[in-house]
Motif scaffolding. Structure first.
Motif, short mmCIF file in Angstrom:
data_model
loop_
_atom_site.label_atom_id
_atom_site.label_comp_id
_atom_site.label_asym_id
_atom_site.label_seq_id
_atom_site.Cartn_x
_atom_site.Cartn_y
_atom_site.Cartn_z
N LEU A 79 6.68 3.62 4.58
CA LEU A 79 7.39 2.99 5.68
C LEU A 79 8.66 2.30 5.19
N THR A 81 1.23 3.18 16.83
CA THR A 81 0.70 3.07 15.46
C THR A 81 1.76 2.54 14.52
N LEU A 82 2.98 3.03 14.66
CA LEU A 82 4.06 2.54 13.81
C LEU A 82 4.28 1.05 14.04
N THR A 103 0.85 -1.19 0.00
CA THR A 103 0.00 0.00 0.00
C THR A 103 0.88 1.24 0.00
N ASN A 158 1.77 -0.91 12.26
CA ASN A 158 1.99 -0.89 10.81
C ASN A 158 3.19 -1.73 10.39
N GLY A 193 0.96 3.50 2.29
CA GLY A 193 1.53 3.63 3.63
C GLY A 193 2.72 2.71 3.83
N GLN A 194 2.62 1.50 3.31
CA GLN A 194 3.74 0.56 3.42
C GLN A 194 4.92 1.03 2.58
#
Length: 152
Positions: A47, A72-73, A41, A76, A43-44
């Motif tokens: 990261l 949250t991190l 994604t 994830n 977000g990934q």
């Protein structure tokens, strides 16, 4: 006491938070669709890119970069760890700190994703009248959040 409907329209039309959230969601959806062939994604991708460094970063520095709280991190990171795209380890100089490292599989996913990101990012920038100005304004807002203790 109720908020009158007349208040709703100017908030809808002028709320910077609402407009930033809507834009962020729309952009994230576009990147999610584009990055699907790479298996990650948006977000990934962010990261994994934040871990693409010569030395493994501490969890706390990645959380600060991404403006996420540590909890949250950590949440994830779990799917990426399960897929063996990243690895966490204790810091030998500070037992309380965790270091985050891309694995070879994580580097391969990132290598597949970067050309996709480059293409879509350029496309989105062409849609904007002043992408550098927008980036500068967003950076101002993100730094003001840091000063107010929001993004610790």
């Amino acid at each position: 006491m109720q908020v009158p409907f007349e208040t709703t329209i100017p908030v809808r039309d002028s709320c910077l938070c609402l407009h930033a959230q809507r834009a962020a969601r729309a952009i994230a959806r576009r990147f999610d669709v584009a990055l699907k062939p790479a298996g990650i994604t948006s977000g990934q991708f962010s990261l994994l890119m934040s871990l693409n460094r010569p030395e493994p970063p501490k969890l706390s520095s990645v959380a600060a970069l991404l403006a996420m709280d540590r909890t949250t991190l950590t949440a994830n990171l779990k799917p990426l760890e399960r897929r063996r795209l990243i690895k966490t380890a204790a810091d030998s100089t500070d037992a309380r700190a965790r270091l985050l490292r891309l694995t070879p599989a994580g580097r391969a996913v990132l290598a597949k994703a970067v050309p996709i990101w480059l293409h879509l990012h350029a496309e989105i920038e062409r849609e904007l009248s002043d992408p550098d100005g927008l980036r500068a304004e967003l950076n101002i807002l993100s730094k003001s959040g840091d000063r107010n203790g929001v993004a610790k």
